[in-house]
Design an enzyme around this catalytic site. Structure first.
Site, mmCIF file in Angstrom:
data_model
loop_
_atom_site.group_PDB
_atom_site.id
_atom_site.type_symbol
_atom_site.label_atom_id
_atom_site.label_comp_id
_atom_site.label_asym_id
_atom_site.label_seq_id
_atom_site.Cartn_x
_atom_site.Cartn_y
_atom_site.Cartn_z
ATOM 1 N NE ARG A 231 35.906 31.795 39.389
ATOM 2 C CZ ARG A 231 36.392 31.401 40.692
ATOM 3 N NH1 ARG A 231 36.135 30.163 41.317
ATOM 4 N NH2 ARG A 231 36.338 32.252 41.641
ATOM 5 C CD GLU A 266 14.689 28.988 52.544
ATOM 6 O OE1 GLU A 266 14.413 27.815 52.692
ATOM 7 O OE2 GLU A 266 15.558 29.716 53.102
ATOM 8 C CG HIS A 287 31.598 28.042 43.856
ATOM 9 N ND1 HIS A 287 31.594 29.089 42.772
ATOM 10 C CD2 HIS A 287 32.824 28.309 44.302
ATOM 11 C CE1 HIS A 287 32.537 29.673 42.516
ATOM 12 N NE2 HIS A 287 33.418 29.138 43.467
HETATM 13 P P1 NAD Z 1 46.855 30.216 40.281
HETATM 14 O O1 NAD Z 1 46.794 31.476 39.520
HETATM 15 O O2 NAD Z 1 47.629 30.116 41.389
HETATM 16 O O3 NAD Z 1 47.114 29.211 39.285
HETATM 17 C C1 NAD Z 1 46.721 29.021 37.842
HETATM 18 C C2 NAD Z 1 47.435 28.429 36.908
HETATM 19 O O4 NAD Z 1 46.655 28.382 35.626
HETATM 20 C C3 NAD Z 1 48.734 29.486 36.641
HETATM 21 O O5 NAD Z 1 49.734 28.561 37.023
HETATM 22 C C4 NAD Z 1 48.638 29.645 35.138
HETATM 23 O O6 NAD Z 1 49.874 29.719 34.643
HETATM 24 C C5 NAD Z 1 47.775 28.412 34.733
HETATM 25 N N1 NAD Z 1 47.285 28.510 33.475
HETATM 26 C C6 NAD Z 1 46.674 30.102 32.991
HETATM 27 N N2 NAD Z 1 46.098 29.717 31.671
HETATM 28 C C7 NAD Z 1 46.355 28.429 31.208
HETATM 29 C C8 NAD Z 1 46.220 27.586 30.182
HETATM 30 N N3 NAD Z 1 45.605 27.986 29.197
HETATM 31 N N4 NAD Z 1 46.459 26.531 30.039
HETATM 32 C C9 NAD Z 1 47.197 25.503 31.411
HETATM 33 N N5 NAD Z 1 47.637 26.469 32.536
HETATM 34 C C10 NAD Z 1 46.927 27.823 32.351
HETATM 35 O O7 NAD Z 1 45.375 30.038 40.557
HETATM 36 P P2 NAD Z 1 44.881 29.009 41.795
HETATM 37 O O8 NAD Z 1 44.873 29.937 43.030
HETATM 38 O O9 NAD Z 1 45.479 27.952 41.878
HETATM 39 O O10 NAD Z 1 43.240 28.874 41.379
HETATM 40 C C11 NAD Z 1 42.912 27.900 40.343
HETATM 41 C C12 NAD Z 1 41.292 28.282 39.860
HETATM 42 O O11 NAD Z 1 40.664 27.923 41.122
HETATM 43 C C13 NAD Z 1 40.893 29.655 39.805
HETATM 44 O O12 NAD Z 1 40.005 29.679 38.713
HETATM 45 C C14 NAD Z 1 40.221 30.127 40.919
HETATM 46 O O13 NAD Z 1 39.371 31.023 40.780
HETATM 47 C C15 NAD Z 1 39.712 28.649 41.381
HETATM 48 N N6 NAD Z 1 39.183 28.603 42.669
HETATM 49 C C16 NAD Z 1 38.175 27.653 42.887
HETATM 50 C C17 NAD Z 1 37.528 27.644 44.315
HETATM 51 C C18 NAD Z 1 36.227 27.108 44.503
HETATM 52 O O14 NAD Z 1 35.513 27.321 45.470
HETATM 53 N N7 NAD Z 1 35.870 25.906 43.540
HETATM 54 C C19 NAD Z 1 38.170 28.211 45.368
HETATM 55 C C20 NAD Z 1 39.417 28.752 45.045
HETATM 56 C C21 NAD Z 1 39.935 29.006 43.855
HETATM 57 C C1 MLT Z 2 37.448 31.310 44.984
HETATM 58 O O1 MLT Z 2 37.602 31.925 43.944
HETATM 59 O O2 MLT Z 2 37.869 31.861 46.164
HETATM 60 C C2 MLT Z 2 36.316 30.538 45.113
HETATM 61 O O3 MLT Z 2 35.752 30.316 44.128
HETATM 62 C C3 MLT Z 2 35.470 30.633 46.401
HETATM 63 C C4 MLT Z 2 34.391 31.641 46.476
HETATM 64 O O4 MLT Z 2 34.537 32.769 45.821
HETATM 65 O O5 MLT Z 2 33.350 31.551 46.661
#
Ligand code: NAD
Ligand code: MLT
Length: 536
Positions: A231, A266, A287
């Protein structure tokens, strides 16, 4: 029922909702304030990460029951506000984790081997490969911040390519580190000091926002590389740009921004600015973490399934529901049975309830039953005409009514394997009881009704009568139903041991019954009392 979709999801998922009988409107590319205005009249809302499900949107909604977040992070959903409004919030946490993890790993290769900058050079007639000498990942140390779903996959993959992986996550037990096979860092500083590559995989919240600022960047080894596909805002963007310019950070790969651009416009039609856009050695993707065909399909299929189920009143694993760690397959039929017992009360009785005591008997007593009780309360509130009650606000709604609820469990049971016994203590000092059980896998059976022993399988429409236990009454009732072309599905008579002259009759019929028909039956000589019970 109507569902508004404000960000693009897979077409087959939209078609699924339509096939399920929902009216679906795709309202894509609109500004937040336009969506906040448009939400009126929609029962469901499906968003990705751009639409903010905030207090304004929720306040403007007039019949919203469920918000589906097509994706993982829920930082754009005001979960508390949803709960206050009784709106169920669901997301699809597992559906795109592989896609996000793979992007992070791809970014690792790209920043270690200068792939993007070299590609750009070649396309601009610059073939001087000596300018793009990179480093190998093999043998280097990767520090994973946040060893959750995505962080664990990334850790496993990076280990697979020969990196030493360490992780910092203060909220998970040692077992998780052992399972993934990575060293646990006691604090963030240890991870920062040891890593050649840092990859962030935490949620965005007060604790994690700005967790990497100038201070942290300069604790790192000089020449560290950093990836953020979690994020925007976890790393301070201004500080990162400065560290990239100074060479403290050799390369960064960023998939997410603190303030995100509009991903639908666009080229040239938005004035998006971000300090990282001009930072050296910084790869930026828009993203893209979840943008694979597979993830799109998974996310769309899952979110629409959850939204459809929630709108049909089924229990779904929601973000704002009490967590449940028991055996859902075992208790699911009892959740449905309890709701029926709850709905039955005010269809058959008019006295206000002062207190409810629910006793789980038999094997059910060893299960986690909180959710069954919530279902019972939901049924009672629905019976009171509360249309906006859901699993997320039922507890609060019930407390507002001032009705005391007591839950008890006992393995002692006489006749059945399991039993839900509900005692309703009324304002006028009576105690009325309902007992229900499940036969086989899922047959919901009422086994006692306000003191009458029964054995009646719940049906959509039931006519419940108290009548004189004399010949001819049921014949007259059946004749009336027949004259209205209403087929009887099943009939049952129950008696009280001490009151043999009165019977409690239950007649399940195959189609809805109008009030006129009920009034006609009520006039039959010998029918003392009649109620129409509806459960569909
Ligand atoms: P998750 O909840 O499974 O894991 C997150 C982990 O972070 C947990 O184990 C938690 O204990 C840990 N955490 C929380 N606070 C912390 C801190 N201060 N220091 C260290 N660790 C800490 O989440 P996930 O499904 O693995 O997703 C992780 C991230 O990826 C989220 O922010 C999610 O929104 C993002 N995400 C991004 C995309 C994208 O398109 N770029 C896609 C999917 C998810
Ligand atoms: C997510 O949190 O699932 C990802 O950031 C992907 C998205 O929503 O586009």
């Amino acid at each position: 029922m109507k569902i508004l979709v404000t960000e693009s999801i897979a077409e087959d998922a939209i078609n699924y909702l339509k096939d399920e009988g929902f009216e679906v409107e795709e309202y894509l590319g609109h500004k937040q304030d336009e969506i906040e205005e448009y939400i009126k009249g929609f029962d469901g809302l499906i968003v990705r990460s751009a639409t903010k499900v905030n207090e304004t949107l929720l306040a403007n909604s007039d019949c919203l029951k469920v918000v589906g977040r097509a994706g993982n992070g829920i930082d754009n959903i005001d979960v508390k506000a949803c709960t206050n409004k009784g709106v169920i919030a669901v997301n699809t946490p597992e559906a795109n984790i592989m896609a996000a993890a793979e992007l992070a790993v791809a970014h690792a290769f790209a920043i270690f081997r200068n792939i993007c900058v070299a590609n750009e050079g070649v396309h601009n007639d610059d073939y001087r490969r000596g300018n793009w000498i990179g480093n190998e990942l093999e043998g280097k140390t990767a520090g994973v911040i946040g060893l959750g779903r995505i962080g664990s996959i990334v850790a496993r993959k990076l280990k697979g390519i020969g990196m030493t992986v360490i992780a910092y996550d203060p909220h998970i037990p040692q077992e998780k580190f052992d399972k993934v096979g990575v060293k646990r860092c006691k604090d963030l500083e240890e991870l920062l000091k040891e890593s050649d590559l840092i990859t962030l995989h935490t949620p965005k919240n007060k604790e994690t926002q700005n967790m990497i600022t100038k201070k942290e960047l300069y604790i790192c080894k000089r020449g560290v590389r950093i990836i953020n596909a979690a994020r925007g805002g976890l790393i301070n963007e201004v500080d990162l740009a400065e560290a990239l310019a100074s060479g403290q950070v050799a390369g960064a790969a960023i998939d997410v921004f603190d303030i995100e651009p509009n991903y639908n416009k666009e080229p040239g039609t938005q004035q998006y600015e971000n300090v990282l856009l001009t930072a050296p050695n910084c790869i930026i993707t828009p993203h893209l973490g979840a943008s694979t065909m597979e993830a799109n399909h998974n996310v769309g299929a899952k979110v629409t399934e959850l939204v459809a189920k929630a709108l049909k009143g089924e229990l779904v694993a929601a973000i704002n529901m009490p967590s449940f760690s028991g055996n859902m397959a075992t208790i699911k039929p009892y959740i449905s049975l309890a709701e029926k017992l709850g709905r039955l009360y005010y269809q058959a009785e008019s006295s206000a309830i002062k207190k409810i005591e629910v006793v789980y008997r038999g094997a059910l007593a060893s299960q986690e039953t909180g959710i069954i009780t919530l279902s019972l309360l939901k049924g009672i509130l629905e019976g009171m005409g509360n249309e906006h009650v859901t699993f997320v606000n039922v507890q609060e709604a019930f407390e507002d009514c001032g009705i005391e609820v007591v839950e008890a469990k006992t393995t002692q049971i006489n006749k059945y394997n399991n039993l839900i016994n509900v005692k309703f203590y009324t304002d006028d000092g009576r105690q009325l009881e309902l007992d229900g059980t499940i036969f086989g896998q899922e047959t919901e059976v009422l086994v006692s009704f306000f003191g009458y022993e029964m054995n009646f399988q719940f049906a959509n429409t039931i006519i419940a009568m108290q009548n004189k236990d004399v010949p001819g009454v049921i014949g007259k009732v059946a004749t009336i139903l027949g004259s209205h072309d209403i087929n009887i599905e099943c009939m049952h008579w129950g008696r009280k041991a001490d009151k043999k002259e009165t019977a409690q009759s239950f007649v399940a019929v195959e189609k809805p019954v109008s009030q006129d028909v009920i009034d006609e039956i009520a006039k039959v000589d010998g029918v003392n009392r009649i109620s129409l019970l509806e459960f569909n």
